[in-house]
Design an enzyme around this catalytic site. Structure first.
Site, PDB file in Angstrom:
ATOM      1  N   VAL A   1      33.105  -6.457  -7.020  1.00  0.00           N
ATOM      2  CA  VAL A   1      33.559  -5.878  -6.002  1.00  0.00           C
ATOM      3  C   VAL A   1      35.083  -5.559  -6.245  1.00  0.00           C
ATOM      4  CG1 VAL A   1      34.051  -5.180  -3.655  1.00  0.00           C
ATOM      5  CG2 VAL A   1      31.863  -6.526  -4.370  1.00  0.00           C
TER       6      VAL A   1
ATOM      7  N   ASP B   1      20.923 -12.310   4.149  1.00  0.00           N
ATOM      8  CA  ASP B   1      22.033 -12.913   3.502  1.00  0.00           C
ATOM      9  C   ASP B   1      23.324 -12.899   4.502  1.00  0.00           C
ATOM     10  OD1 ASP B   1      23.269 -14.644   1.675  1.00  0.00           O
ATOM     11  OD2 ASP B   1      23.755 -12.653   0.334  1.00  0.00           O
TER      12      ASP B   1
ATOM     13  N   GLU C   1      33.180 -11.563  -6.670  1.00  0.00           N
ATOM     14  CA  GLU C   1      32.218 -11.339  -8.118  1.00  0.00           C
ATOM     15  C   GLU C   1      31.009 -12.160  -7.745  1.00  0.00           C
ATOM     16  OE1 GLU C   1      34.132 -12.167 -11.659  1.00  0.00           O
ATOM     17  OE2 GLU C   1      32.322 -11.053 -12.887  1.00  0.00           O
ATOM     18  N   GLY C   2      29.792 -11.539  -7.868  1.00  0.00           N
ATOM     19  CA  GLY C   2      28.528 -12.348  -7.692  1.00  0.00           C
ATOM     20  C   GLY C   2      27.560 -12.001  -8.811  1.00  0.00           C
ATOM     21  N   SER C   3      26.391 -12.720  -8.605  1.00  0.00           N
ATOM     22  CA  SER C   3      25.463 -12.643  -9.833  1.00  0.00           C
ATOM     23  C   SER C   3      25.045 -11.207 -10.040  1.00  0.00           C
ATOM     24  CB  SER C   3      24.597 -13.361  -9.964  1.00  0.00           C
ATOM     25  OG  SER C   3      24.061 -13.762  -8.516  1.00  0.00           O
ATOM     26  N   PHE C   4      25.076 -10.347  -9.217  1.00  0.00           N
ATOM     27  CA  PHE C   4      24.595  -8.878  -9.113  1.00  0.00           C
ATOM     28  C   PHE C   4      25.770  -7.900  -9.115  1.00  0.00           C
ATOM     29  CE2 PHE C   4      21.510 -11.587  -6.639  1.00  0.00           C
ATOM     30  CZ  PHE C   4      20.496 -11.910  -7.626  1.00  0.00           C
ATOM     31  N   GLY C   5      26.953  -8.152  -9.283  1.00  0.00           N
ATOM     32  CA  GLY C   5      28.084  -7.201  -9.345  1.00  0.00           C
ATOM     33  C   GLY C   5      29.379  -7.627  -8.993  1.00  0.00           C
TER      34      GLY C   5
ATOM     35  N   LYS D   1      31.702  -1.315  -5.556  1.00  0.00           N
ATOM     36  CA  LYS D   1      30.953  -2.463  -6.182  1.00  0.00           C
ATOM     37  C   LYS D   1      30.190  -1.774  -7.454  1.00  0.00           C
ATOM     38  CE  LYS D   1      28.385  -5.597  -3.726  1.00  0.00           C
ATOM     39  NZ  LYS D   1      27.299  -6.082  -2.828  1.00  0.00           N
TER      40      LYS D   1
HETATM   41  P1  ADP Z   1      29.061  -9.764  -3.316  1.00  0.00           P
HETATM   42  O1  ADP Z   1      27.761  -9.030  -3.834  1.00  0.00           O
HETATM   43  O2  ADP Z   1      29.917  -9.899  -4.186  1.00  0.00           O
HETATM   44  O3  ADP Z   1      28.800 -10.718  -2.420  1.00  0.00           O
HETATM   45  P2  ADP Z   1      29.998  -8.206  -1.112  1.00  0.00           P
HETATM   46  O4  ADP Z   1      29.580  -6.682  -0.648  1.00  0.00           O
HETATM   47  O5  ADP Z   1      29.522  -9.288  -0.121  1.00  0.00           O
HETATM   48  O6  ADP Z   1      29.392  -8.397  -2.599  1.00  0.00           O
HETATM   49  O7  ADP Z   1      31.617  -7.690  -1.165  1.00  0.00           O
HETATM   50  C1  ADP Z   1      32.521  -8.900  -1.654  1.00  0.00           C
HETATM   51  C2  ADP Z   1      33.529  -8.938  -0.827  1.00  0.00           C
HETATM   52  O8  ADP Z   1      34.361  -7.785  -0.953  1.00  0.00           O
HETATM   53  C3  ADP Z   1      33.310  -9.366   0.524  1.00  0.00           C
HETATM   54  O9  ADP Z   1      33.358 -10.652   0.730  1.00  0.00           O
HETATM   55  C4  ADP Z   1      34.684  -8.779   1.188  1.00  0.00           C
HETATM   56  O10 ADP Z   1      35.679  -9.751   0.969  1.00  0.00           O
HETATM   57  C5  ADP Z   1      35.038  -7.572   0.210  1.00  0.00           C
HETATM   58  N1  ADP Z   1      34.419  -6.295   0.707  1.00  0.00           N
HETATM   59  C6  ADP Z   1      33.147  -5.779   0.763  1.00  0.00           C
HETATM   60  N2  ADP Z   1      33.180  -4.654   1.310  1.00  0.00           N
HETATM   61  C7  ADP Z   1      34.126  -4.616   1.755  1.00  0.00           C
HETATM   62  C8  ADP Z   1      34.859  -3.411   2.570  1.00  0.00           C
HETATM   63  N3  ADP Z   1      34.154  -2.147   2.918  1.00  0.00           N
HETATM   64  N4  ADP Z   1      35.928  -3.466   3.038  1.00  0.00           N
HETATM   65  C9  ADP Z   1      36.662  -4.420   3.067  1.00  0.00           C
HETATM   66  N5  ADP Z   1      36.486  -5.547   1.998  1.00  0.00           N
HETATM   67  C10 ADP Z   1      35.077  -5.569   1.479  1.00  0.00           C
END
Ligand code: ADP
Ligand code: MG
EC number: 2.7.11.1
Length: 352
Positions: free
Chosen positions: A36, A167, A30-34, A55
């Site tokens: 997952v 990033d 969970e970030g500030s933009f969404g 996401k």
């Molecule tokens: P955020 O904007 O929250 O940083 P991310 O795209 O980095 O979003 O995804 C958050 C977390 O979800 C990642 O750190 C990872 O643990 C998990 N994640 C994201 N994409 C995948 C994927 N394709 N397969 C498995 N885990 C994923």
């Protein structure tokens, strides 16, 4: 023009998804933009196999979808497999962008690096088996070299496509169990300089733990985003002038450092390192002179690792972590660096 038609047709024939096709599973981030989630498909779509990651993003999701579509076509192996992205209007919180990827696996580089077993835990997942060999610096160096090669390979794919990630950090690197290699995720902050998409957004906050000292990846004298056709014509020139890809190289350099020096893997020690490096005017050699005389066993072991084979690892490290972007090595040049001349883990020499 043909490229656009092809992209359109390809997208047309891919399966599409909508809100009620998904059953939400565990929250992954969970970030500030969404937010997952891990998701599976609901019963009516159960003919389509597989686990997915979803996401739900804010307005920035539009750019992230665009980036993922572009990466999918241009350098698909660099990033997690993107499946589909759409605007979901019916949410209570207002419009949301939903993005769908294949579930690549449970391990991020951040998680793997936190384990006491690092880097041997990575060796096991890359090779698919536990190696019954004595532990030691040489073997650790070989594993780290293999990880670095995979990261630079993925990053070179993005950069050759004209995309700067901005990033890069262990949390945004996932181990793909399918391809037994690391892939880059989270294009939410990426910039595509060829078409001027997401061009220096002022509101964007960089992660201070891993970001290079320069505040802007393009010269501040470059006027604001030019129109798409102008940007496309100018971008090779702007790219050469500003070398924006070197922002990511700095971040990869810090990851290399953390892999070699266990004591720098914690957030607090990384932040302290960043402060020391800043005081040394971002001169890694000066930092080494500062800390080595009073280094603890842990730090000494890190220096020993990067000094193997005539210090070739240290040489690569210092060519990535530099104050001036244009003095940093490119991803492509790094892959040709003598550090990678020696054979890494065997699984990889077969694959690449
Ligand atoms: P955020 O904007 O929250 O940083 P991310 O795209 O980095 O979003 O995804 C958050 C977390 O979800 C990642 O750190 C990872 O643990 C998990 N994640 C994201 N994409 C995948 C994927 N394709 N397969 C498995 N885990 C994923
Ligand atoms: Mg992330």
């Amino acid at each position: 023009f043909d490229m656009f038609v092809l992209a359109f047709v390809e997208r047309l024939f891919r399966p599409t998804f909508r809100k009620d096709d998904f059953v939400l599973g565990k929250k992954l981030g969970e970030g500030s933009f969404g937010v997952v989630y891990r998701v599976s498909l609901s019963k009516k779509r159960s003919s389509e196999e597989g686990e997915y990651v979803l996401k739900k993003a804010t307005e920035y999701g539009a750019v992230e979808i665009w980036m993922n579509e572009r990466v999918r076509r241009a350098c698909g192996n660099s990033c997690a497999d993107f499946v589909y992205g759409f605007l979901e209007k019916s949410s209570k919180k207002g419009p949301e962008y939903w993005l769908l990827w294949k579930y690549e696996g449970e391990s991020t580089l951040a998680g793997l690096m936190q384990s006491k077993e690092f880097p041997y835990n990575v060796e096991t997942i890359i090779l698919g088996k536990v190696q019954d060999l004595p532990k030691g610096l040489e073997r650790e160096n070989k594993i780290i070299q293999t990880i670095m090669r995979q990261l630079l390979f993925a990053l070179d794919g993005l950069h050759s496509t004209g995309i700067v990630h901005r990033d890069i950090k262990p949390q945004n690197i996932i181990f793909s169990e399918g391809s037994r290699a690391f892939k880059i995720i989270d294009l939410g902050a990426a910039a595509d300089l060829r078409v001027g998409i997401n061009y220096i957004p002022k509101e964007f906050l960089l992660d201070p733990r891993y970001s290079a000292p320069e505040q802007y990846i393009m010269s501040t004298q470059t006027p604001s985003a030019p129109s798409a056709p102008v940007a496309a014509a100018l971008s090779p020139v702007l790219w050469q002038m500003n070398l924006p890809d070197r922002f990511d190289i700095y971040s990869i350099g810090l990851i290399f450092l953390q892999m070699a020096f266990p004591s720098l893997r914690s957030d607090s020690n990384l932040i302290q390192f960043n402060r020391q490096l800043k005081r040394c005017e971002y001169d890694l050699t000066a930092w080494r002179k500062l800390v080595e005389p009073r280094a603890n066993a842990d730090l000494r072991r890190g220096f020993e690792l990067v000094d193997l084979d005539g210090g070739i690892g240290w040489e690569l490290l210092t060519s990535m972590v530099r104050y001036k972007a244009r003095q940093r090595i490119s991803a492509k040049a790094a892959l040709a660096h003598p550090y990678f001349d020696r054979q890494g883990l065997l699984a990889l020499s077969v694959m690449q």
